[in-house]
Design an enzyme around this catalytic site. Structure first.
Site, mmCIF file in Angstrom:
data_model
loop_
_atom_site.group_PDB
_atom_site.id
_atom_site.type_symbol
_atom_site.label_atom_id
_atom_site.label_comp_id
_atom_site.label_asym_id
_atom_site.label_seq_id
_atom_site.Cartn_x
_atom_site.Cartn_y
_atom_site.Cartn_z
ATOM 1 N N SER A 179 0.707 -1.154 -0.065
ATOM 2 C CA SER A 179 -0.163 0.059 0.071
ATOM 3 C C SER A 179 0.941 1.171 0.098
ATOM 4 O O SER A 179 0.293 2.250 -0.193
ATOM 5 C CB SER A 179 -0.983 -0.073 1.114
ATOM 6 O OG SER A 179 -0.397 -0.201 2.582
ATOM 7 N N HIS A 207 -5.395 -3.564 -2.906
ATOM 8 C CA HIS A 207 -5.451 -2.482 -3.907
ATOM 9 C C HIS A 207 -5.195 -3.058 -5.149
ATOM 10 O O HIS A 207 -5.208 -2.278 -6.245
ATOM 11 C CB HIS A 207 -3.968 -1.936 -3.577
ATOM 12 C CG HIS A 207 -3.906 -0.806 -2.333
ATOM 13 N ND1 HIS A 207 -4.246 0.169 -2.541
ATOM 14 C CD2 HIS A 207 -3.463 -1.088 -1.207
ATOM 15 C CE1 HIS A 207 -4.215 0.842 -1.188
ATOM 16 N NE2 HIS A 207 -3.671 0.010 -0.395
ATOM 17 N N LYS A 238 -11.688 0.980 -1.737
ATOM 18 C CA LYS A 238 -10.850 1.602 -2.676
ATOM 19 C C LYS A 238 -11.296 1.620 -4.140
ATOM 20 O O LYS A 238 -12.116 2.485 -4.373
ATOM 21 C CB LYS A 238 -9.368 0.760 -2.419
ATOM 22 C CG LYS A 238 -8.762 1.050 -1.310
ATOM 23 C CD LYS A 238 -7.724 0.207 -0.756
ATOM 24 C CE LYS A 238 -7.363 0.849 0.763
ATOM 25 N NZ LYS A 238 -6.785 -0.008 1.625
HETATM 26 C C1 PLP Z 1 -6.768 -0.060 2.987
HETATM 27 C C2 PLP Z 1 -6.059 -1.180 3.216
HETATM 28 C C3 PLP Z 1 -6.715 -2.147 4.209
HETATM 29 C C4 PLP Z 1 -7.936 -1.866 4.999
HETATM 30 O O1 PLP Z 1 -8.928 -1.664 4.162
HETATM 31 P P1 PLP Z 1 -10.247 -0.681 4.532
HETATM 32 O O2 PLP Z 1 -11.380 -1.460 3.928
HETATM 33 O O3 PLP Z 1 -9.937 0.811 4.426
HETATM 34 O O4 PLP Z 1 -10.192 -0.565 6.180
HETATM 35 C C5 PLP Z 1 -6.397 -3.592 4.509
HETATM 36 N N1 PLP Z 1 -5.095 -3.978 3.578
HETATM 37 C C6 PLP Z 1 -4.421 -3.207 2.838
HETATM 38 C C7 PLP Z 1 -3.514 -3.727 2.043
HETATM 39 C C8 PLP Z 1 -4.820 -1.994 2.576
HETATM 40 O O5 PLP Z 1 -4.255 -1.107 1.738
#
Ligand code: PLP
Length: 409
Positions: A179, A207, A238
């Protein structure tokens, strides 16, 4: 005494340019956002396909509110399980090519819930050094032994597996797209090694969902690893432009988590309208591959533009970091960009390791070529000046506080 320590700790953060603050967005999420009545070009959202403000998603949510109201007001297992939760889970399973799926209110809760349910005191979890904080928190809370291998180092992964045969269960977990670095995990090799040692394999596809694969199904489809990942984790917050997290896998896995994952059991289920928005988002991603195409065109274009004045720009995903170094320099650069109408907050420790504070650029399919040009023409003179270094003892102090996030095992 009492709460005096808070002021001291806040002061310490301030001194090291590590204080976190947020801006207030007064508009919908898109390539442009309004802050203090002014329009800023945003290069920091995970809204990769621009779906957060898509008319079809808004319509779907509004229609669901009209039919089902807003809140679910109970846990799934009590009275909060509604038609749209089940419909969305069916859709996710189809999208990811698995037997079943289970929704959680957020991706963060998904990782914590799944890892804690699957691993305990008699087990070991082995993960990449740069895995997401929610994975790390899950590992810590699980009570399992937790070991990290250097980023993407499969031979170190293997040597950890080789030395862990005495544990009841072994869980290997990795992000598919990292991320804060935007690079990708060597999934085929990781899967091969995990299988060789009979370990459980879990992939966080947060992602990659909506970004990789022929129809946005994610990194597993992109790598041709369908059916080989025991536990696929994903987020709907996302590229899907909505909210929520999920596990996709076998029927038995889903049944198990339904009974064992505390962040699933002891919390209220998602508002049904959020599920309707996710359903519309997933349908859009599957049907309209032009969005993904446009996103990747933007990635290639930005990479080529940045490469003209920054060396070693890697762009394996819509997340493109420019590593600056000290927190202070990164913060200064972010401030200058902001003064020029561009929003890219600095990412600093403990989110990233010491000395690697950065600008984390993230692209959307809805950015135009002109938007990207504006970013590079604004960035170029700033990079040439190479942000004045006023090191203070920033680095030394940073080091003590360290990289708290993944400094485990
Ligand atoms: C954003 C993210 C999460 C958490 O997801 P949310 O729905 O925002 O709580 C988990 N793992 C990764 C790799 C992320 O980038």
């Amino acid at each position: 005494m009492g709460l005096d320590f808070i002021l001291n700790e806040l002061k310490a953060l301030e001194d090291r340019a590590l204080m976190r603050e947020y801006k207030t967005i007064e508009s919908a999420q898109g390539p442009y956002v309004q802050i203090n009545g002014k329009s800023y070009l945003s290069f920091c959202s995970n809204n990769y396909l621009g779906l957060a403000d898509h008319p079809k998603i808004k319509q779907a949510a509004i229609a669901a509110i009209n039919q089902y109201g807003w809140g679910a007001c109970a846990s799934r297992l009590v009275a909060g399980n509604m038609l749209l939760h089940e419909e969305l889970e069916k859709k996710i399973a189809e999208f990811k090519g698995t037997e079943a799926a289970l929704l959680f209110p957020t991706g963060y809760m998904t990782n914590v819930g799944a890892i804690c349910a699957l691993a305990g005191r008699e087990d070991i979890v082995i993960g990449d050094k740069l895995n997401h904080a929610s994975i790390i928190d899950g590992c810590r809370q699980s009570g399992a032994i937790f070991r990290v291998y250097p980023h993407n180092d499969v031979s170190q992964l293997e040597s950890l597996l080789l030395r862990s045969s005495t544990y009841r269960r072994r869980l290997v977990v990795t992000d598919s797209v990292f991320s804060m670095d935007g690079d990708t995990a060597p999934l085929p090799e990781i899967v091969e090694i995990a299988q060789k040692y009979d370990a459980i394999i879990m992939v966080d596809d947060a992602h990659a969902t909506g970004v990789f694969g022929q129809h946005g199904e994610g990194m597993i489809g992109h790598c041709g690893l369908e059916g080989k990942i025991d536990i696929i984790m994903g987020s709907l917050s996302k590229a899907v432009g909505s909210i929520g997290g999920f596990i996709a896998g076998s029927r038995h896995l889903v049944n198990f988590l339904k009974n064992k994952a505390r962040p699933f059991i002891y919390t209220t289920s998602l508002p049904p309208a959020a599920c309707a928005a996710s359903l519309a988002g997933l349908a859009l991603i599957q049907e309209d591959t032009s969005l993904i195409y446009k996103l990747w065109e933007n990635i290639r274009y930005l990479k080529s533009q940045l490469s003209e004045f920054i060396s070693n720009i890697s762009a394996e995903s819509p997340i493109i970091p420019i590593i600056i170094g000290s927190a202070e320099d990164a913060l200064n650069l972010a401030t200058r960009l902001y003064e020029n109408g561009i929003l890219i907050p600095a990412i600093r420790p403990p989110t990233v390791p010491l000395g690697t504070s950065r600008l984390r650029i993230s692209l959307m399919a809805t950015h135009s070529k002109e938007d990207i040009d504006k970013l590079t023409t604004t960035l170029k003179p700033q990079m040439a000046q190479k942000v004045k270094l006023s090191v203070k003892s920033v680095v030394a102090k940073d080091f003590k506080e360290g990289y708290a996030q993944t400094d485990v095992g």
